[in-house]
Write a protein that holds these residues in place. Structure first.
Motif, PDB file in Angstrom:
ATOM      1  N   ALA A 136     -11.379  30.738 -37.055  1.00 22.59           N
ATOM      2  CA  ALA A 136     -11.565  32.089 -36.174  1.00 22.59           C
ATOM      3  C   ALA A 136     -10.518  33.070 -37.212  1.00 22.59           C
ATOM      4  CB  ALA A 136     -11.122  31.879 -34.895  1.00 22.59           C
ATOM      5  N   TYR A 137      -9.508  32.434 -37.680  1.00 21.77           N
ATOM      6  CA  TYR A 137      -8.658  33.088 -38.387  1.00 21.77           C
ATOM      7  C   TYR A 137      -9.376  33.713 -39.755  1.00 21.77           C
ATOM      8  CZ  TYR A 137      -4.184  34.635 -40.437  1.00 21.77           C
ATOM      9  OH  TYR A 137      -3.187  35.436 -40.769  1.00 21.77           O
ATOM     10  N   THR A 138      -9.824  32.636 -40.490  1.00 23.46           N
ATOM     11  CA  THR A 138     -10.272  33.103 -41.754  1.00 23.46           C
ATOM     12  C   THR A 138     -11.628  33.357 -41.881  1.00 23.46           C
ATOM     13  OG1 THR A 138     -10.589  30.774 -42.347  1.00 23.46           O
ATOM     14  CG2 THR A 138      -8.439  31.450 -42.696  1.00 23.46           C
ATOM     15  N   GLY A 139     -12.451  33.060 -41.031  1.00 27.84           N
ATOM     16  CA  GLY A 139     -13.845  33.205 -41.344  1.00 27.84           C
ATOM     17  C   GLY A 139     -14.507  32.061 -41.937  1.00 27.84           C
ATOM     18  N   ALA A 140     -13.814  31.165 -42.434  1.00 26.43           N
ATOM     19  CA  ALA A 140     -14.394  30.173 -43.187  1.00 26.43           C
ATOM     20  C   ALA A 140     -14.130  28.811 -42.734  1.00 26.43           C
ATOM     21  CB  ALA A 140     -13.591  30.151 -44.702  1.00 26.43           C
ATOM     22  N   GLU A 141     -15.078  28.031 -42.853  1.00 27.19           N
ATOM     23  CA  GLU A 141     -14.955  26.700 -42.218  1.00 27.19           C
ATOM     24  C   GLU A 141     -13.958  25.842 -43.109  1.00 27.19           C
ATOM     25  OE1 GLU A 141     -16.597  25.013 -39.823  1.00 27.19           O
ATOM     26  OE2 GLU A 141     -17.792  26.400 -39.199  1.00 27.19           O
ATOM     27  N   ALA A 142     -13.082  25.058 -42.533  1.00 27.65           N
ATOM     28  CA  ALA A 142     -12.011  24.279 -43.068  1.00 27.65           C
ATOM     29  C   ALA A 142     -12.470  22.814 -42.788  1.00 27.65           C
ATOM     30  CB  ALA A 142     -10.953  24.828 -42.606  1.00 27.65           C
ATOM     31  N   ALA A 143     -11.799  22.016 -43.247  1.00 24.98           N
ATOM     32  CA  ALA A 143     -11.908  20.630 -43.079  1.00 24.98           C
ATOM     33  C   ALA A 143     -10.643  19.874 -43.767  1.00 24.98           C
ATOM     34  CB  ALA A 143     -13.242  19.888 -43.461  1.00 24.98           C
ATOM     35  N   PRO A 144     -10.151  18.616 -43.095  1.00 30.37           N
ATOM     36  CA  PRO A 144      -9.379  17.833 -44.074  1.00 30.37           C
ATOM     37  C   PRO A 144      -9.581  17.654 -45.473  1.00 30.37           C
ATOM     38  CG  PRO A 144      -9.644  16.949 -41.714  1.00 30.37           C
ATOM     39  CD  PRO A 144     -10.710  18.016 -42.037  1.00 30.37           C
ATOM     40  N   GLY A 145      -8.952  18.185 -46.420  1.00 33.16           N
ATOM     41  CA  GLY A 145      -9.241  17.948 -47.645  1.00 33.16           C
ATOM     42  C   GLY A 145     -10.179  18.939 -48.400  1.00 33.16           C
ATOM     43  N   LYS A 146     -10.277  19.908 -47.283  1.00 39.71           N
ATOM     44  CA  LYS A 146     -11.274  21.020 -48.052  1.00 39.71           C
ATOM     45  C   LYS A 146     -10.389  22.493 -47.526  1.00 39.71           C
ATOM     46  CE  LYS A 146     -15.498  23.711 -47.415  1.00 39.71           C
ATOM     47  NZ  LYS A 146     -16.445  24.042 -46.328  1.00 39.71           N
ATOM     48  N   PRO A 147      -9.492  22.726 -48.496  1.00 38.92           N
ATOM     49  CA  PRO A 147      -8.763  23.869 -47.968  1.00 38.92           C
ATOM     50  C   PRO A 147      -9.448  25.333 -47.953  1.00 38.92           C
ATOM     51  CG  PRO A 147      -7.935  22.879 -50.320  1.00 38.92           C
ATOM     52  CD  PRO A 147      -9.312  22.214 -49.848  1.00 38.92           C
ATOM     53  N   VAL A 148      -8.784  26.164 -47.379  1.00 39.88           N
ATOM     54  CA  VAL A 148      -9.662  27.376 -47.260  1.00 39.88           C
ATOM     55  C   VAL A 148      -8.315  28.643 -47.740  1.00 39.88           C
ATOM     56  CG1 VAL A 148     -10.058  29.447 -45.490  1.00 39.88           C
ATOM     57  CG2 VAL A 148     -10.801  27.000 -45.027  1.00 39.88           C
ATOM     58  N   ASP A 149      -8.897  29.304 -48.713  1.00 37.95           N
ATOM     59  CA  ASP A 149      -8.390  30.499 -49.190  1.00 37.95           C
ATOM     60  C   ASP A 149      -8.655  31.853 -48.661  1.00 37.95           C
ATOM     61  OD1 ASP A 149      -7.204  28.702 -51.189  1.00 37.95           O
ATOM     62  OD2 ASP A 149      -8.514  29.475 -52.763  1.00 37.95           O
ATOM     63  N   TYR A 150      -7.518  32.602 -48.151  1.00 38.00           N
ATOM     64  CA  TYR A 150      -7.607  33.512 -47.259  1.00 38.00           C
ATOM     65  C   TYR A 150      -6.494  34.538 -47.681  1.00 38.00           C
ATOM     66  CZ  TYR A 150      -8.183  36.480 -42.995  1.00 38.00           C
ATOM     67  OH  TYR A 150      -8.132  37.495 -42.166  1.00 38.00           O
ATOM     68  N   LYS A 151      -6.758  35.641 -48.117  1.00 36.27           N
ATOM     69  CA  LYS A 151      -5.940  36.728 -48.345  1.00 36.27           C
ATOM     70  C   LYS A 151      -4.729  36.303 -49.369  1.00 36.27           C
ATOM     71  CE  LYS A 151      -6.677  39.671 -44.296  1.00 36.27           C
ATOM     72  NZ  LYS A 151      -5.939  40.344 -42.943  1.00 36.27           N
ATOM     73  N   GLY A 152      -5.145  35.652 -50.312  1.00 33.11           N
ATOM     74  CA  GLY A 152      -4.262  35.178 -51.121  1.00 33.11           C
ATOM     75  C   GLY A 152      -3.404  33.823 -50.829  1.00 33.11           C
ATOM     76  N   ALA A 153      -3.610  33.328 -49.677  1.00 39.10           N
ATOM     77  CA  ALA A 153      -2.817  32.235 -49.357  1.00 39.10           C
ATOM     78  C   ALA A 153      -4.062  31.090 -49.278  1.00 39.10           C
ATOM     79  CB  ALA A 153      -2.246  32.143 -48.228  1.00 39.10           C
ATOM     80  N   ARG A 154      -3.397  29.778 -49.344  1.00 40.81           N
ATOM     81  CA  ARG A 154      -4.468  28.510 -49.263  1.00 40.81           C
ATOM     82  C   ARG A 154      -3.998  27.896 -48.027  1.00 40.81           C
ATOM     83  NH1 ARG A 154      -6.624  24.735 -53.914  1.00 40.81           N
ATOM     84  NH2 ARG A 154      -8.110  26.596 -53.892  1.00 40.81           N
ATOM     85  N   PHE A 155      -4.806  27.553 -47.038  1.00 42.39           N
ATOM     86  CA  PHE A 155      -4.629  26.698 -45.964  1.00 42.39           C
ATOM     87  C   PHE A 155      -5.092  25.522 -46.126  1.00 42.39           C
ATOM     88  CE2 PHE A 155      -3.014  29.892 -42.794  1.00 42.39           C
ATOM     89  CZ  PHE A 155      -3.220  31.116 -43.542  1.00 42.39           C
ATOM     90  N   THR A 156      -4.187  24.405 -46.122  1.00 43.94           N
ATOM     91  CA  THR A 156      -4.740  22.972 -46.315  1.00 43.94           C
ATOM     92  C   THR A 156      -4.316  22.282 -45.008  1.00 43.94           C
ATOM     93  OG1 THR A 156      -4.248  23.145 -48.659  1.00 43.94           O
ATOM     94  CG2 THR A 156      -4.553  21.072 -47.568  1.00 43.94           C
TER      95      THR A 156
END
Lengths: 158, 396
Positions: free
Chosen positions: A122-142
């Protein structure tokens, strides 16, 4: 008769349940900084950015700090938040959600990891999963899970 | 009630609830006596920016508020079509004074009651000293909302003092006597029913993306008070021409000393509709067709639903994302997604459904928290799955 019973049930639900004031605001960190932690973290992993809020050094771990304020991150109260800091600023935030703390708040229909991944989507608009980081606004969420505890690392995106 | 939950409610109160605003622009005393000030752009500006084309706007005074020698918890202004219609100065409100679910509230009741007596006496005597000859005016019909307003002309402003024992002390200011003595807007008293039907239906905005939305609903913030159901009702009824505010509804419902225990929520909804020359239909579940019909008729719908902070985060974030990317879509309501919805036994909350998009299967809803909590989106299945009552006002 059926309608009457339904009406009574409805009245009972209202008289006892309508007691909440849901709001969208977090607790300590938001109150102190005026910003959601996740928004702050995205900005703070940029070079030269300052750490906002109250942070304390972690004993025997050079350059590691722990947030000394409560924070709700991705809509869920975090158990602990740490930051790794160098001379150039923060390089990594780790938000930890302990399964035990989550259980204390009541039973949830979905596992903690699923809920955090849903919130991150909901925050990034991208699907995330363990081991599949999401990049959003210059930051990476893992997102990672260890024995039911879930952590979210926020670093600068490569 | 966890400490954490109280913390973020208190944070909201500090940040968003005007009754504790920290800025130092004092409320001008001339506003109580001089209508000329009401049209002064500088005075208008101090209520905060708003779109003058918006049908009804409610704004809170941005600074500290003291009037008639008594410190007030806050002041709100109502604008219609950009013109200042009325000002309400809330000297004391039990919901704000006690806050939400604070421990030890019962021990503080005598202090509150004493303050209530003192405040009402101070305001009334100051109003009289200012030249106001108070007369009693019955308001709010014959049932729960029945109360007395003490009305007087002071300078060229009409004032209405409402002292609701054990609940609040409020002074409302108006441009004329009719407004001071009536709760129902003139157009609701004079227009034929069919004209009203057409007028309300004409308020629906239809966007190229399929949104059908009611935008002119004034924001009456609940603040750190257990007033979500009452603020949602006040906002809805203001939209429908009943000039009632949250505090009157909360008092009518019996939300005593900040607690909703034994509150007469349903009955207050019914009574507000009666006083507003409406009917209030209640459905035990939000129904898609019924909601679309209400919105298309210009009637907002108040939905009581289960709520969680986690789910609220999702709605908040989606609203942010949708504002930047209108192509963004909410996840489909599959089995896994349903597990993320608020479950039974959680918090209860009232939201205003003020629009829908049939093609996207979404309702558009607004919370009584702040201007930033307007026009959020939720798939209808979620509203249906978490809602347990929908209140549909309609013309009789």
């Amino acid at each position: 008769m059926k309608m009457t019973l339904k009406s009574i049930l409805c009245a009972c639900i209202l008289s006892t349940a309508a007691i909440a004031i849901p709001q969208t605001f977090n607790g300590g960190f938001f109150g102190a900084v005026g910003q959601q932690f996740e928004d702050f973290a995205i900005a703070a992993v940029a070079p030269g950015a300052e750490l906002k809020g109250k942070w304390v050094a972690v004993a025997k771990e050079d350059g590691k700090l722990r947030l000394a304020l409560d924070a709700v991150v991705l809509g869920i109260p975090a158990s602990e938040i740490t930051a790794e800091k160098t001379a150039g600023g923060a390089t990594k935030f780790t938000v930890t959600y302990k399964a035990g703390d989550d259980r204390k708040r009541g039973k949830a229909a979905a596992p903690l990891k699923t809920r955090i991944l849903g919130a991150l989507r909901a925050y990034t608009g991208a699907e995330a999963a363990p081991g599949k980081p999401v990049d959003y606004k210059g930051a990476r969420f893992t997102v990672a899970e260890t024995k039911g505890d879930v952590s979210v690392e926020i670093t600068k995106a490569p | 009630m966890s400490v954490r939950r109280r913390d973020f409610l208190a944070t909201l109160a500090a940040l968003a609830f005007p009754l504790r605003a920290a800025e130092t622009v004092p409320f001008p005393a001339e506003a109580l006596t001089s209508i000329a000030l009401w049209d002064d752009p500088k005075f208008i500006e101090r209520w905060g920016a708003f779109d003058a084309k918006q049908r009804i706007v409610c704004r809170n005074w941005q600074g500290r508020c003291e009037a008639l020698g008594t410190k007030a918890q806050g002041a709100s202004a109502f604008f219609e079509e950009g013109r200042l219609r009325s000002i309400s100065i809330l000297f004391l409100d039990a919901g704000a004074w006690f806050g939400f679910a604070q421990a030890g509230a019962s021990a503080r009741v005598p202090e509150f009651l004493s303050l209530h007596r003192q405040t009402s006496a101070n305001v009334e005597s100051a109003l009289t000293a200012a030249g106001g000859k108070l007369r009693d005016v019955p308001l709010g019909g014959r049932q729960l909302l029945k109360h007395t307003g003490r009305v007087a002309r002071v300078g060229d402003v009409w004032a209405r003092l409402v002292v609701w024992p054990e609940y609040f002390v409020k002074l409302s200011l108006f441009r004329d006597e009719d407004a001071a003595t009536q709760l129902l807007a003139p157009y609701r008293r004079t227009q034929k029913r069919d004209d009203q039907v057409r007028a309300f239906a004409a308020l629906v905005e239809k966007s190229p993306n399929g949104d059908q939305i009611l935008r002119g609903i004034p924001m009456l913030q609940q603040g750190d008070r257990a007033y979500c159901g009452m603020s949602a009702l006040a906002m809805t009824m203001q939209h429908l021409g009943l000039r009632i505010e949250t505090e009157e509804l909360a008092a009518a419902a019996g939300i005593r000393f900040g607690s909703t225990q034994e509150a007469k929520t349903r009955e207050t909804y019914d009574d507000a509709a009666t006083v507003g020359a409406m009917r209030m239909d209640r459905m035990q579940k939000p129904e898609w067709a019924r909601i679309r019909a209400s919105i298309s008729a210009g009637m907002p719908v108040v939905v009581f639903r289960r709520w969680s902070q986690e789910r609220d985060f999702v709605h908040t974030q989606f609203a942010r994302r949708f504002a930047q990317d209108p192509a963004a879509v909410l996840p489909r309501a599959g089995m896994e997604e349903r597990k993320l919805w608020p479950q039974r036994g959680g918090f209860a909350h009232a939201s205003i459904v003020n629009g829908f998009n049939a093609a996207r299967g979404e309702v558009i809803f607004t919370e009584s928290w702040s201007e930033q909590a307007r026009d959020r989106r939720m798939r209808f299945e979620e509203l249906e799955g978490t809602g347990y009552m929908a209140c549909h006002p309609r013309l009789p």
